[in-house]
Design an enzyme around this catalytic site. Structure first.
Site, PDB file in Angstrom:
ATOM      1  CG  HIS A  82       0.906   5.627   3.929  1.00 16.39           C
ATOM      2  ND1 HIS A  82       0.113   5.517   5.049  1.00 16.39           N
ATOM      3  CD2 HIS A  82       1.703   4.520   3.936  1.00 16.39           C
ATOM      4  CE1 HIS A  82       0.425   4.408   5.712  1.00 16.39           C
ATOM      5  NE2 HIS A  82       1.392   3.786   5.054  1.00 16.39           N
ATOM      6  CG  HIS A  98      -0.270  -0.112   2.518  1.00 15.57           C
ATOM      7  ND1 HIS A  98       0.157  -1.309   3.040  1.00 15.57           N
ATOM      8  CD2 HIS A  98       0.092   0.835   3.416  1.00 15.57           C
ATOM      9  CE1 HIS A  98       0.742  -1.103   4.206  1.00 15.57           C
ATOM     10  NE2 HIS A  98       0.731   0.194   4.445  1.00 15.57           N
TER      11      HIS A  98
HETATM   12  P1  AMP Z   1       2.260   0.663   7.231  1.00 10.64           P
HETATM   13  O1  AMP Z   1       2.152  -0.826   6.983  1.00 10.64           O
HETATM   14  O2  AMP Z   1       3.430   1.013   8.105  1.00 10.64           O
HETATM   15  O3  AMP Z   1       2.235   1.476   5.971  1.00 10.64           O
HETATM   16  O4  AMP Z   1       1.006   1.107   8.106  1.00 10.64           O
HETATM   17  C1  AMP Z   1      -0.259   0.546   7.907  1.00 10.64           C
HETATM   18  C2  AMP Z   1      -1.265   1.646   7.852  1.00 10.64           C
HETATM   19  O5  AMP Z   1      -2.533   1.029   7.731  1.00 10.64           O
HETATM   20  C3  AMP Z   1      -1.313   2.568   9.063  1.00 10.64           C
HETATM   21  O6  AMP Z   1      -1.244   3.922   8.627  1.00 10.64           O
HETATM   22  C4  AMP Z   1      -2.660   2.247   9.705  1.00 10.64           C
HETATM   23  O7  AMP Z   1      -3.263   3.379  10.288  1.00 10.64           O
HETATM   24  C5  AMP Z   1      -3.454   1.728   8.533  1.00 10.64           C
HETATM   25  N1  AMP Z   1      -4.521   0.792   8.866  1.00 10.64           N
HETATM   26  C6  AMP Z   1      -4.452  -0.271   9.701  1.00 10.64           C
HETATM   27  N2  AMP Z   1      -5.639  -0.931   9.723  1.00 10.64           N
HETATM   28  C7  AMP Z   1      -6.470  -0.273   8.883  1.00 10.64           C
HETATM   29  C8  AMP Z   1      -7.815  -0.452   8.480  1.00 10.64           C
HETATM   30  N3  AMP Z   1      -8.568  -1.447   8.948  1.00 10.64           N
HETATM   31  N4  AMP Z   1      -8.349   0.427   7.587  1.00 10.64           N
HETATM   32  C9  AMP Z   1      -7.603   1.450   7.109  1.00 10.64           C
HETATM   33  N5  AMP Z   1      -6.318   1.673   7.453  1.00 10.64           N
HETATM   34  C10 AMP Z   1      -5.762   0.835   8.329  1.00 10.64           C
END
Ligand code: AMP
Length: 142
Positions: free
Chosen positions: A105, A103
């Protein structure tokens, strides 16, 4: 490299087993709001096909993700009256990754406004819903 875990939270969202505040979807990608936003309008763009991160994603899926990132970034500028956009992507735990489905951001930015810490507080679902609607409207008007 560790194998892809089909039970990660984003895989569950993609299968419709968990809810999300969806903004955009096409054949290869989806965009929804980050549940712990670091800025107003913090969105995530994912490939639909399984991959852990940039180290194992197929180049065509990566290209599709980045095309959607560009669409969302341009829409975020309008939707949140932003002055800039930060695009971030983390790989493996040592690289700051917490959810192991690729993913990216997309973070609308304003001068002098710092990002909140990564993975901090959960947002009010009504706020996320409103921000998703704003971003979607800007994308639809693109
Ligand atoms: P990263 O893997 O470090 O990019 O972080 C994972 C991101 O996913 C973080 O910013 C979390 O806030 C976000 N996140 C975790 N669970 C969910 C969810 N159920 N829906 C949307 N975002 C999420």
């Amino acid at each position: 490299m560790t194998a892809y875990d089909p039970n990660n939270i984003f895989a569950k969202i993609l299968r419709g087993e968990m809810p999300c505040h969806k903004v955009y979807e096409d054949e290869k990608t989806i965009c929804f709001m980050d549940i712990m936003p670091r800025t107003d309008g913090h969105a995530l763009v994912l490939p639909k096909a399984p991959s852990r991160n940039i180290l194992d994603i197929a180049p065509e899926d990566l290209a599709a993700v980045m095309a959607t990132v560009q669409k969302v970034a341009r829409a975020a500028m309008r939707a949140f009256n932003a002055e800039g956009v930060t695009v971030q992507q983390f790989n493996e735990s040592a690289g700051g990754q917490m959810v192991f489905h690729t993913h990216v951001h997309v973070l609308p930015r304003h001068s002098g406004v710092a990002l909140k810490p990564h993975g901090s507080g959960m947002a009010d679902p009504e706020v996320l819903k409103a921000h998703a609607a704003r971003l979607k409207a800007a994308l639809d008007g693109a």
